[in-house]
Design an enzyme around this catalytic site. Structure first.
Site, PDB file in Angstrom:
ATOM      1  N   ARG A  77       0.934  -1.301   0.019  1.00 36.08           N
ATOM      2  CA  ARG A  77       0.057   0.084  -0.005  1.00 36.08           C
ATOM      3  C   ARG A  77       0.912   1.086   0.172  1.00 36.08           C
ATOM      4  NH1 ARG A  77      -2.313   3.284   4.511  1.00 36.08           N
ATOM      5  NH2 ARG A  77      -4.168   4.483   3.480  1.00 36.08           N
ATOM      6  N   GLU A 165      -7.368   8.543   5.700  1.00 33.07           N
ATOM      7  CA  GLU A 165      -7.747   9.499   6.843  1.00 33.07           C
ATOM      8  C   GLU A 165      -7.956  10.839   6.546  1.00 33.07           C
ATOM      9  OE1 GLU A 165      -4.652   6.878   9.817  1.00 33.07           O
ATOM     10  OE2 GLU A 165      -4.289   9.158   9.495  1.00 33.07           O
ATOM     11  N   ASN A 294      -7.598   2.299   9.700  1.00 31.23           N
ATOM     12  CA  ASN A 294      -6.400   2.260  10.242  1.00 31.23           C
ATOM     13  C   ASN A 294      -6.573   2.459  11.822  1.00 31.23           C
ATOM     14  OD1 ASN A 294      -5.597   2.786   7.642  1.00 31.23           O
ATOM     15  ND2 ASN A 294      -4.857   4.911   7.775  1.00 31.23           N
ATOM     16  N   GLU A 361      -3.748   0.466   8.088  1.00 26.56           N
ATOM     17  CA  GLU A 361      -2.531   0.666   8.951  1.00 26.56           C
ATOM     18  C   GLU A 361      -2.795   0.256  10.345  1.00 26.56           C
ATOM     19  OE1 GLU A 361      -1.733   4.957   9.024  1.00 26.56           O
ATOM     20  OE2 GLU A 361      -1.892   5.057   6.855  1.00 26.56           O
TER      21      GLU A 361
END
Length: 458
Positions: A77, A165, A294, A361
């Site tokens: 990624r 995000e 994440n 993440e």
């Protein structure tokens, strides 16, 4: 431990972001992003650090891809730098696209799945100078950028992530001033929320039109929000507000086609609803093939004042403090709370239309200690990842459709406002020599990926 086996086909990956690893910030036509400009402002980044040379991934990607292959990593990624592909937000730069073509070709040659993210916070500075994400037009410029990128790379990419995000981009960048562009304007922050989501929807439509078989999604950072005193109405209210700003203001429009009513009311003094035009929510809530999650920690929140003056990313929240609990801490000062990952995954599974989830993440910054033979036995980081994989597996056992895990991060890198002071990598980078040294966590994660199962930390 030997019974913790992941589903067949589970995707084991590692993640980076362009500005954090690439370096080469003025090479082959790349122009400034908001982070280049932010780094020039005194006191904004620890040590006065900047994105040059970072991990020099732009020049050393072939070495890094070969290393991933040696470690048995199945997917990479990475993010694509908007200022390389459309410098200043303008015309397409073929040299920038050529770099990502070379990177993807190298990944495919090593049987590693490319998993690109179109936006990991590096808005062209020229677009910020005409309003940035507070300007609705930026969403349409993002769709143009997505179109050029997919046209060049879509024949080799099966899955696209639009945004990473958006909470950080909007609230840390435009309200708290902690991240680029460093603005402290709550009204601009809430405008940015909507325009980032609109950009996701427009880009998703663009990708599907050009590449009908592509899978498209977005990545959100999610955390359980826990009130210090569940019997205190003020604590409950601040937890509700933070949960709305962190999670529901993104999840609800994406997956339900509407903003949460309570958050619309909370943000009315900042003009949030004025930015929502007819048809926007239909664009934002278009089909998604997967959601990236994440996760790093939990938020334990009180309504008591935190004693700190100055701007806050929590728009509309008068007082919020985060008292520490008795828990291990990472080098970022974040509590290690693996069970919160199970909580987050279960919440999405139970509260929203079901779709495949990926942990895009998860990782930790810890200080690395070299042993006498030059090895880096990062026991804390290895244990952190192991505990969170147990939590992920618990969610799978409970019925969550979790299909992959990307550790953060492949390489030590530029950690945003912390500069080079914090190390998240499973591979150590000597910033003076650019020598890579896989840490204990990398060697252990390699065994996990090859076995498709949690293995003992040794």
């Amino acid at each position: 431990m030997e019974n913790i086996v992941f589903p067949q086909g589970f995707l084991w990956g590692a993640a980076t972001a362009a500005f954090q690893v690439e370096g080469a910030t003025d090479v082959d036509g790349r122009t400034d992003s908001i982070w280049d400009e932010f780094c020039r402002q005194p006191g904004k980044v620890v040590g006065g650090d900047c994105g040059e040379p970072a991990a020099d991934h732009y020049r050393r990607f072939e070495q890094d891809v070969a290393m991933m292959a040696d470690l048995g990593i199945k997917a990479y990624r990475f993010s694509i730098a908007w200022p390389r592909v459309r410098p200043d937000g303008g015309k397409v730069n073929q040299a920038g696209l050529d770099f990502y073509q070379r990177l993807i070709d190298s990944l495919l040659a090593h049987d590693i799945v490319p998993w690109p993210t179109l936006y990991h916070w590096d808005l062209p500075q020229k677009l910020e100078e005409v309003g940035g994400w507070a300007n609705r037009d930026t969403a349409f410029r993002f769709a143009d950028y997505a179109a050029a990128t997919v046209e060049a790379l879509g024949d080799r990419v099966g899955t696209w992530t639009t945004m990473n995000e958006p909470w950080c981009s909007a609230f840390l960048g435009y309200a708290g001033g902690i991240h680029a562009p460093g603005r402290t304007e709550p009204a601009a922050a809430v405008a940015a929320v909507h325009h980032l989501l609109l950009a996701h929807g427009l880009a998703s439509d663009t990708i599907r039109a050009a590449q009908p078989d592509a899978k498209v999604g977005i990545t959100l950072n999610m955390y359980p929000i826990i009130p210090v005193d569940p019997g205190n109405p003020a604590d409950l209210d601040v937890a509700r507000r933070l949960d709305g700003l962190q999670q529901r203001i993104f999840l609800d429009p994406l997956l339900r086609g509407e903003y949460p009513a309570d958050i619309l009311e909370d943000l009315e003094p900042f003009g949030f609803s004025e930015h929502i035009k007819d048809g926007d929510l239909g664009v934002i809530s278009g089909p998604m093939d997967m959601l990236g999650v994440n996760y790093y920690t939990e938020h334990y929140v009180s309504s008591s004042p935190n004693g700190e003056a100055g701007p806050s990313p929590w728009v509309g929240v008068q007082h919020a403090s985060f008292p520490p609990r008795d828990a291990p801490m990472t080098d970022m000062g974040w509590e290690v709370r693996p069970d919160g990952l199970t909580t987050v995954l279960m919440r999405v599974h139970q509260d929203y239309p079901r779709l495949p989830l990926y942990i895009t993440e998860n990782g930790a910054a810890f200080r690395d200690d070299f042993s006498g033979n030059g090895a880096i036995d990062d026991v804390d980081r290895t244990g952190f990842i192991a505990s969170h994989l147990r939590a992920a597996h618990a969610a799978i056992e409970a019925g969550v459709d979790l299909r992959g895990y990307f550790c953060w991060s492949l390489l030590d890198n530029f950690e945003w406002a912390e500069g080079y002071a914090k190390r998240f990598g499973i591979v150590h980078v000597d910033y003076d020599t650019q020598i890579r040294t896989p840490k204990m966590s990398a060697r252990w994660y390699s065994r996990v990926a090859r076995d498709n199962a949690l293995v003992a930390v040794s």
